[in-house]
Design a protein around this motif. Structure first.
Motif, PDB file in Angstrom:
ATOM      1  N   HIS A 123      47.706  84.451  32.073  1.00  0.00           N
ATOM      2  CA  HIS A 123      46.744  84.161  32.844  1.00  0.00           C
ATOM      3  C   HIS A 123      46.915  82.422  33.150  1.00  0.00           C
ATOM      4  O   HIS A 123      46.548  81.685  32.349  1.00  0.00           O
ATOM      5  CB  HIS A 123      45.326  84.396  33.038  1.00  0.00           C
ATOM      6  CG  HIS A 123      45.131  85.904  32.943  1.00  0.00           C
ATOM      7  ND1 HIS A 123      44.099  86.457  33.880  1.00  0.00           N
ATOM      8  CD2 HIS A 123      45.660  86.958  32.234  1.00  0.00           C
ATOM      9  CE1 HIS A 123      44.311  87.561  33.787  1.00  0.00           C
ATOM     10  NE2 HIS A 123      45.193  88.013  32.777  1.00  0.00           N
ATOM     11  N   PHE A 152      50.318  83.993  37.052  1.00  0.00           N
ATOM     12  CA  PHE A 152      50.611  84.458  35.915  1.00  0.00           C
ATOM     13  C   PHE A 152      51.909  83.631  35.373  1.00  0.00           C
ATOM     14  O   PHE A 152      52.697  83.038  36.102  1.00  0.00           O
ATOM     15  CB  PHE A 152      50.875  85.889  35.862  1.00  0.00           C
ATOM     16  CG  PHE A 152      49.480  86.663  36.240  1.00  0.00           C
ATOM     17  CD1 PHE A 152      48.517  86.852  35.528  1.00  0.00           C
ATOM     18  CD2 PHE A 152      49.581  87.128  37.621  1.00  0.00           C
ATOM     19  CE1 PHE A 152      47.326  87.735  35.909  1.00  0.00           C
ATOM     20  CE2 PHE A 152      48.399  87.577  38.065  1.00  0.00           C
ATOM     21  CZ  PHE A 152      47.399  88.059  37.556  1.00  0.00           C
ATOM     22  N   ASP A 209      45.615  94.876  33.307  1.00  0.00           N
ATOM     23  CA  ASP A 209      46.121  93.811  33.015  1.00  0.00           C
ATOM     24  C   ASP A 209      46.899  94.435  31.925  1.00  0.00           C
ATOM     25  O   ASP A 209      46.985  95.504  31.402  1.00  0.00           O
ATOM     26  CB  ASP A 209      44.904  93.070  32.401  1.00  0.00           C
ATOM     27  CG  ASP A 209      45.395  91.434  32.134  1.00  0.00           C
ATOM     28  OD1 ASP A 209      46.661  91.199  32.132  1.00  0.00           O
ATOM     29  OD2 ASP A 209      44.270  90.710  31.765  1.00  0.00           O
TER      30      ASP A 209
END
Length: 399
Positions: free
Chosen positions: A32, A39, A197
């Motif tokens: 992140h 990203f 994620d």
């Protein structure tokens, strides 16, 4: 059998009751960006991403690279199991071109990976790379789709007409996407979209809407005849964008999709290391793993982490194409030698190849990837056939 006639299960998604631990190196979420606006690939195996010089080669819809005239590729008519409870005790995978696989699990689960059923992978219907092999049938030919897993938002992996048609024919299907992509699905009226994620997982449960004595129970403690799967987003080395100003604003990834009986690793679109263009460049050696200055280049550690913490897998779906010139594409596209290492790192028992044979995206000969794959497997001490194979578009294999 139509999609509506086959829909006898209701689907729900929940958090995994006992999720596997996130590996220590990923708990800090180094992928992140600190400003929260995008990203990155947090490994030295990706040193740069050079794309600008490739854009101009796509303006006329074809690259100036390899010829596709008289290519001997045959596209088969796919054959799907007619119902969830067809007599099948094996895992069954059908290649539908490029990175699209349709996987049928013994329990009855049906998963579609990175589907693109359009002629061009482009934001414009009349420009951009055009297929040199036929589309293997229609989405309407697929009797059941429970889940669609999208690796990232590039046009050769996420296609608007395809997604809309899947949703029209299978309105209860769930779409699983990396972080940041849900807004795109919401904008076209799709609510059953789950963002994940890296190393985040969900349980997909299919429950019969009526009593079916022939249905198969997957795990104890569920409703009789229910089907359960764990879907987890995993890392890979790539990027994302659908326009000029949204690079890496949404996440990319690979997937693990497992039931009680079988597990599949879908590598998505990925590089393995970055092979630079050296000073005085005069071309690359036949095997850049064995010649200076390429011998000690950093390799992406994510795949070994996946194998150590999530493997082994019954089947891997691994890219082998779109890799030349190496200085331009190695950072985000695996060549067959990279693919053989990904196969070993992730501890897949068997594998099928993808990401080739559909569009001309790069400069290697369109028939080269499977030939080079056999060479790469031999170099790694892997049997050349029966372990990590290439198959025809539309062909199915059982495991």
């Amino acid at each position: 059998m139509s999609a509506i006639a086959a829909e006898t299960f209701s689907a729900s998604v929940s958090n995994v009751a006992s999720p596997k631990a996130v590996p220590d190196t990923y708990g800090s979420k180094a992928h992140h960006l600190a400003n929260g606006k995008g990203f990155t690939n947090p490994w030295p195996s990706l040193r740069s991403l050079i794309i600008q010089s490739n854009r101009s080669r796509w303006h006329n819809g074809n690259l100036t690279g390899p010829s596709t005239k008289d290519v001997p590729f045959k596209v088969r008519t796919p054959k799907y199991l007619p119902s969830r409870h067809a007599d099948n005790s094996n895992l069954r995978a059908t290649w539908l071109g490029h990175a699209c696989y349709f996987v049928e699990y013994p329990e009855g689960l049906r998963v579609l990976f990175d589907p693109v059923f359009s002629q061009r992978c482009s934001p414009i219907s009349f420009l951009g790379p055009k297929r040199f092999t036929d589309i293997p049938g229609k989405i309407a030919d697929i009797p059941i789709i429970d889940a669609v897993c999208i690796s990232h938002n590039h046009y050769d992996h996420l296609d608007l007409p395809t997604i809309k048609e899947i949703h029209r024919l299978h309105p209860s299907v769930f779409f699983f996407v990396p972080l940041g992509n849900k807004a795109w699905f919401t904008s076209i009226g799709i609510k059953n979209c789950i963002e994940l994620d890296w190393f985040e997982s969900r349980t997909l449960t299919l429950t019969p809407t009526s009593t079916d004595p022939d249905s198969k129970t997957v795990t104890t403690g569920q409703a009789p005849g229910s089907i359960s799967a764990t879907i987890e987003l995993l890392p890979c080395q790539h990027t994302s964008n659908r326009g000029l100003f949204d690079r890496s604003l949404t996440l990319w990834g690979s997937y693990s999709v497992s039931t009680a009986s079988k597990s599949v690793y879908f590598a998505g679109d990925t590089g393995y290391r970055t092979v630079p263009k050296p000073d005085g460049y005069k071309g690359y050696p036949a095997n850049d793993y064995e010649h200076p200055p390429f011998i000690d280049l950093d390799e992406c550690p994510a795949f070994k982490t996946i194998g150590d913490t999530r493997g082994p897998f019954d089947l891997g779906l691994i890219p082998i194409g779109a890799y030349k010139p190496r200085w331009l594409f190695s950072c985000m596209h695996a060549d067959p030698r990279d693919a053989a290492r990904i196969f070993q790192d992730t501890r897949c028992k068997k594998a099928l190849a993808m990401h080739w044979g559909t569009w001309v995206l790069t400069d290697e000969d369109v028939e080269e990837p499977p030939v080079l794959l056999r060479t790469a497997l031999k170099e790694r001490g892997i049997e050349e056939t029966g372990v990590f194979d290439t198959i025809a578009i539309g062909e199915s294999r059982e495991f």
